[in-house]
Write a protein that holds these residues in place. Sequence first.
Motif, PDB file in Angstrom:
ATOM      1  N   ASP A  45       0.767  -1.257   0.077  1.00 49.13           N
ATOM      2  CA  ASP A  45       0.159   0.040  -0.081  1.00 49.13           C
ATOM      3  C   ASP A  45       0.798   1.312  -0.214  1.00 49.13           C
ATOM      4  O   ASP A  45       1.753   1.531   0.933  1.00 49.13           O
ATOM      5  N   GLN A  77      -6.210   6.535  -1.060  1.00 44.88           N
ATOM      6  CA  GLN A  77      -6.936   5.658  -0.265  1.00 44.88           C
ATOM      7  C   GLN A  77      -6.369   4.438   0.245  1.00 44.88           C
ATOM      8  O   GLN A  77      -5.434   3.919  -0.614  1.00 44.88           O
ATOM      9  N   LEU A  78      -6.747   3.779   1.225  1.00 49.45           N
ATOM     10  CA  LEU A  78      -6.261   2.731   1.749  1.00 49.45           C
ATOM     11  C   LEU A  78      -6.847   1.564   0.829  1.00 49.45           C
ATOM     12  O   LEU A  78      -7.730   1.593   0.374  1.00 49.45           O
ATOM     13  N   GLN A  79      -5.906   0.523   0.482  1.00 49.66           N
ATOM     14  CA  GLN A  79      -6.115  -0.722  -0.451  1.00 49.66           C
ATOM     15  C   GLN A  79      -7.250  -1.558   0.757  1.00 49.66           C
ATOM     16  O   GLN A  79      -7.043  -1.311   1.876  1.00 49.66           O
ATOM     17  N   PRO A  80      -7.887  -2.258  -0.024  1.00 53.12           N
ATOM     18  CA  PRO A  80      -8.947  -2.980   0.883  1.00 53.12           C
ATOM     19  C   PRO A  80      -8.146  -4.070   1.864  1.00 53.12           C
ATOM     20  O   PRO A  80      -7.045  -4.507   1.305  1.00 53.12           O
ATOM     21  N   GLY A  81      -8.757  -4.459   2.712  1.00 54.61           N
ATOM     22  CA  GLY A  81      -8.250  -5.319   3.813  1.00 54.61           C
ATOM     23  C   GLY A  81      -7.723  -4.640   4.985  1.00 54.61           C
ATOM     24  O   GLY A  81      -7.407  -5.621   5.878  1.00 54.61           O
ATOM     25  N   TRP A  82      -7.853  -3.336   5.235  1.00 52.93           N
ATOM     26  CA  TRP A  82      -7.361  -2.758   6.341  1.00 52.93           C
ATOM     27  C   TRP A  82      -8.368  -2.780   7.293  1.00 52.93           C
ATOM     28  O   TRP A  82      -9.709  -2.501   7.037  1.00 52.93           O
ATOM     29  N   THR A  83      -8.162  -2.780   8.657  1.00 56.33           N
ATOM     30  CA  THR A  83      -9.077  -2.801   9.633  1.00 56.33           C
ATOM     31  C   THR A  83      -8.560  -1.856  10.892  1.00 56.33           C
ATOM     32  O   THR A  83      -7.535  -1.832  11.039  1.00 56.33           O
ATOM     33  N   ASP A  96     -12.054   6.772  11.859  1.00 58.49           N
ATOM     34  CA  ASP A  96     -11.473   7.198  10.803  1.00 58.49           C
ATOM     35  C   ASP A  96     -10.702   8.714  10.642  1.00 58.49           C
ATOM     36  O   ASP A  96      -9.836   9.025  10.029  1.00 58.49           O
ATOM     37  N   ARG A 115      -3.963  -5.757   9.217  1.00 62.63           N
ATOM     38  CA  ARG A 115      -4.628  -6.438   8.245  1.00 62.63           C
ATOM     39  C   ARG A 115      -3.947  -7.964   8.659  1.00 62.63           C
ATOM     40  O   ARG A 115      -2.775  -8.083   9.357  1.00 62.63           O
TER      41      ARG A 115
END
Length: 183
Positions: free
Chosen positions: A27, A32-38, A44, A75
């Motif tokens: 990333d 924007q953040l790549q999918p998969g981040w928590t 936010d 992640r």
Amino acid sequence: EMNREMGLLDLVPEVILPPPGNVIFRDDFSGQLQPGWTFAGADDSKVILNSRPGYLLVLPQDPLAPVTQASQLFREVTGDFIITTRMAFQTLVDLELAGMLVQSNDGLTVALGMLLATGDRGSFRGLLLRADRGTDFGRATASTDLEDVYLRLERRGTSFRGSYSADGLAYTLIGTVSNDLSD
């Protein structure tokens, strides 16, 4: 108004599975953040992407709060890996720590990061590699005054090697710790 550059991360993480060295995640924090981040311990409003191109700014909930309340962006990664990140770190308070943490489902951890700590024996500003094995700890440290540093954490089985670099090319070993982490 406090300028909190602590926790700026660039290319976080680039995860490589050894061998053959295939990049499985990267990333660059470009908009924007790549999918998969928590998020954990953060919302936010505590994670800012556009304050500095290519960096992610993670603000603490409260700089004096316990580490269990730290802002974290995570992640899932399983098996053996190499994680590399670039971090800009400017400390504001004692016992401030920023870096990366690998945590298993059973709560055991391995952490690699920058730390500022003062105590009876003086002041330490540098790198800390630490394995929390539940009943005991393994750790290695390296003093440095770098504010912009590349960190690399490599897992092979139960062995974790922590290294750092000023340029992202030549790495210096901090140490090796062991931890029997589950997934």
